[in-house]
Write a protein that holds these residues in place. Structure first.
Motif, PDB file in Angstrom:
ATOM      1  N   LEU A 281     -23.785 -12.126  77.321  1.00 22.87           N
ATOM      2  CA  LEU A 281     -22.530 -11.295  78.154  1.00 22.87           C
ATOM      3  C   LEU A 281     -21.432 -11.221  77.112  1.00 22.87           C
ATOM      4  O   LEU A 281     -20.802 -10.380  77.314  1.00 22.87           O
ATOM      5  CB  LEU A 281     -22.232 -12.391  79.215  1.00 22.87           C
ATOM      6  N   ALA A 284     -22.241  -8.359  75.089  1.00 28.37           N
ATOM      7  CA  ALA A 284     -22.360  -7.009  75.824  1.00 28.37           C
ATOM      8  C   ALA A 284     -21.027  -6.536  76.210  1.00 28.37           C
ATOM      9  O   ALA A 284     -20.522  -5.262  75.986  1.00 28.37           O
ATOM     10  CB  ALA A 284     -23.045  -7.288  77.056  1.00 28.37           C
ATOM     11  N   SER A 285     -20.231  -7.626  76.308  1.00 28.25           N
ATOM     12  CA  SER A 285     -18.750  -7.174  76.487  1.00 28.25           C
ATOM     13  C   SER A 285     -17.756  -6.392  75.388  1.00 28.25           C
ATOM     14  O   SER A 285     -17.342  -5.368  75.343  1.00 28.25           O
ATOM     15  CB  SER A 285     -17.880  -8.390  76.980  1.00 28.25           C
ATOM     16  N   SER A 321     -24.297  -5.364  81.598  1.00 29.84           N
ATOM     17  CA  SER A 321     -24.706  -6.708  81.413  1.00 29.84           C
ATOM     18  C   SER A 321     -25.909  -6.956  82.390  1.00 29.84           C
ATOM     19  O   SER A 321     -26.845  -7.927  82.084  1.00 29.84           O
ATOM     20  CB  SER A 321     -23.571  -7.564  81.719  1.00 29.84           C
ATOM     21  N   ALA A 325     -29.128  -8.804  80.852  1.00 31.76           N
ATOM     22  CA  ALA A 325     -29.527  -9.978  81.218  1.00 31.76           C
ATOM     23  C   ALA A 325     -30.875 -10.210  82.021  1.00 31.76           C
ATOM     24  O   ALA A 325     -31.647 -11.415  81.628  1.00 31.76           O
ATOM     25  CB  ALA A 325     -28.327 -10.561  82.471  1.00 31.76           C
ATOM     26  N   SER A 382     -20.148  -3.286  84.977  1.00 31.98           N
ATOM     27  CA  SER A 382     -19.997  -4.039  83.999  1.00 31.98           C
ATOM     28  C   SER A 382     -18.296  -4.058  83.412  1.00 31.98           C
ATOM     29  O   SER A 382     -17.815  -4.880  82.980  1.00 31.98           O
ATOM     30  CB  SER A 382     -20.665  -3.909  82.960  1.00 31.98           C
TER      31      SER A 382
END
Ligand SMILES: [Mg+2]
Length: 427
Positions: A281, A284-285, A321, A325, A382
């Motif tokens: 995460l 991804a951010s 995300s 995930a 997201s």
């Protein structure tokens, strides 16, 4: 030249790029006056085997720079003073610097702890106004943050060229690249001086017959496409030629990932799985903030006494995300079967095949139904989560359950090889 003076009023720039000079070393000199005017190297640990993570202007005169081995540095400059890095202090100064810059004009993007870019508005696009803004920011930093805090500013038609310009004069520089004068001063540079042309890219350009800036400037867009092996080459060509709509830097990151050696209490497979997801995460951010998408996800796990187990998945370019995930959960099952569900010592999660987004997306919070693809909705969700976490602190909102025990481990450290962006302290 009279021609230049008459041009000045018509000339326009779109971006102001600000790069602090010898940032960590300057902060140390600001806080400790006895270091001013002296060759200083900031180091991560107190040994001659380490490398400098920053060098003062005075040390740079001896050829000492970021990455120079301290033993070598001492041979070049016996009076060198080494100072242990205080990253919390550098982050605190970073915020004070941003605050000062924003007294004059909003920062559009923080590129690293010592670099930021402002996208100028209509009145400030006029060169003489932009130059005045640059001088006011410089003066503000010296007067309100500290006399040792100097910066080099670049003014140019896009962010890429503004960064290049900020690199051309140090310390305390101010360099303008005007669209109508290109290539102009660019011709004084070497290929490697350009952001986006590194150790690996240079030989690929050589293979295309490009060895000088003049040859790079003259190259067809298709040639750069070939040299980069994709759209990054087109983007680079566009940015180099002052493309006005291009507000991003050419891709520098092909992969983006995080790894973590687990504390003993987090080594059971369920706990380690949560850590893996937290790492994903976070990556991804960052991916979204850089306005990229990824096409591969790689998971690698090292068990306490077994070998490394790994698995990889390929997909259409994504940055949200939820999909990532879900993909990670499948990889986790595969990898842990290989690892026979033993205790996990280290987890690494890497996003690969990074591509710049065609256009940064600005979506409505509640788009009209039927008009937006599910992918866009997921990506939008997201991004909303990113914003909430940036505003209210890391882990205000996460996808799935993140127990307190694993919350703090992904706290951002300032790594030796990479200076984190300010936003990462909230990711
Ligand atoms: Mg700098």
């Amino acid at each position: 030249m009279p021609a230049t003076i008459s041009n000045t009023h018509a000339a326009l720039v779109d971006w102001l790029f600000l790069d602090l000079n010898s940032y960590f070393a300057s902060v140390e000199q600001q806080l400790r006056p006895e270091l001013r005017g002296k060759p200083v190297a900031v180091v991560p640990v107190d040994t001659d085997a380490t490398c400098a993570i920053a060098a003062s202007q005075e040390a740079k005169k001896f050829g000492i720079k970021t990455g120079t081995n301290i033993g070598d540095a001492r041979r070049a400059c016996p009076e060198l003073i080494t100072v242990m890095a205080s990253h919390d202090v550098y982050v605190e100064f970073h915020h004070r610097i941003i605050t000062e810059v924003e007294r004059h004009f909003p920062v559009h993007v923080i590129c690293s702890i010592d670099e930021m870019a402002c996208k100028l508005d209509a009145p400030r696009r006029r060169l003489n106004v932009a130059v005045d803004l640059a001088h006011r920011i410089k003066r503000g930093l010296r007067e309100r943050v500290g006399e040792c805090i100097t910066c080099s500013v670049g003014l140019a038609p896009n962010r890429f060229l503004a960064k290049v310009a900020s690199d051309m004069q140090k310390p305390d520089g101010l360099v303008t690249l005007l669209a109508e004068e290109l290539p102009g001063k660019l011709l004084e540079l070497k290929l490697r001086d350009l952001c986006g042309i590194g150790r690996r890219m240079e030989p690929r350009l050589h293979a295309c017959g490009i060895r000088t800036l003049a040859e790079l400037w003259a190259a067809e867009r298709e040639t750069l496409h070939r040299a980069w092996g994709g759209v990054c080459g087109d983007r680079f060509w566009h940015a180099l030629h002052g493309g006005a709509s291009e507000d991003d830097l050419p891709a520098q990151h092909r992969t983006l990932g995080h790894s973590h050696v687990l504390a003993p209490e987090l080594r059971t497979p369920p706990q380690a799985g949560i850590v893996a997801r937290r790492l994903l995460l976070k990556a991804a951010s960052r991916l979204r903030r850089m306005e990229y998408r990824a096409t591969h996800l790689h998971l690698s796990v090292r068990t306490e006494d077994g070998p490394r187990c790994e698995a990889q998945a390929k997909f259409e370019p994504v940055c949200d995300s939820i999909v990532l995930a879900r993909c990670l959960a499948e990889l986790w099952q595969r990898v842990m079967q290989q690892a026979r569900w033993q205790r996990v010592k280290k987890v690494s999660v890497t996003l690969m095949g990074l591509e710049a987004e065609a256009r940064p997306q600005q979506l409505e919070l509640f788009p009209a139904s039927g008009e937006t693809a599910p992918r866009e909705q997921r990506e939008h969700l997201s991004r909303v989560l990113d914003k909430i976490n940036q505003k209210h602190g890391r882990d205000s909102v996460v996808i799935g359950f993140t127990p307190d025990t694993v919350r703090t481990f992904s706290g951002t450290k300032i790594a030796f090889t990479r200076i984190p962006d300010r936003e990462e302290f909230q990711e």
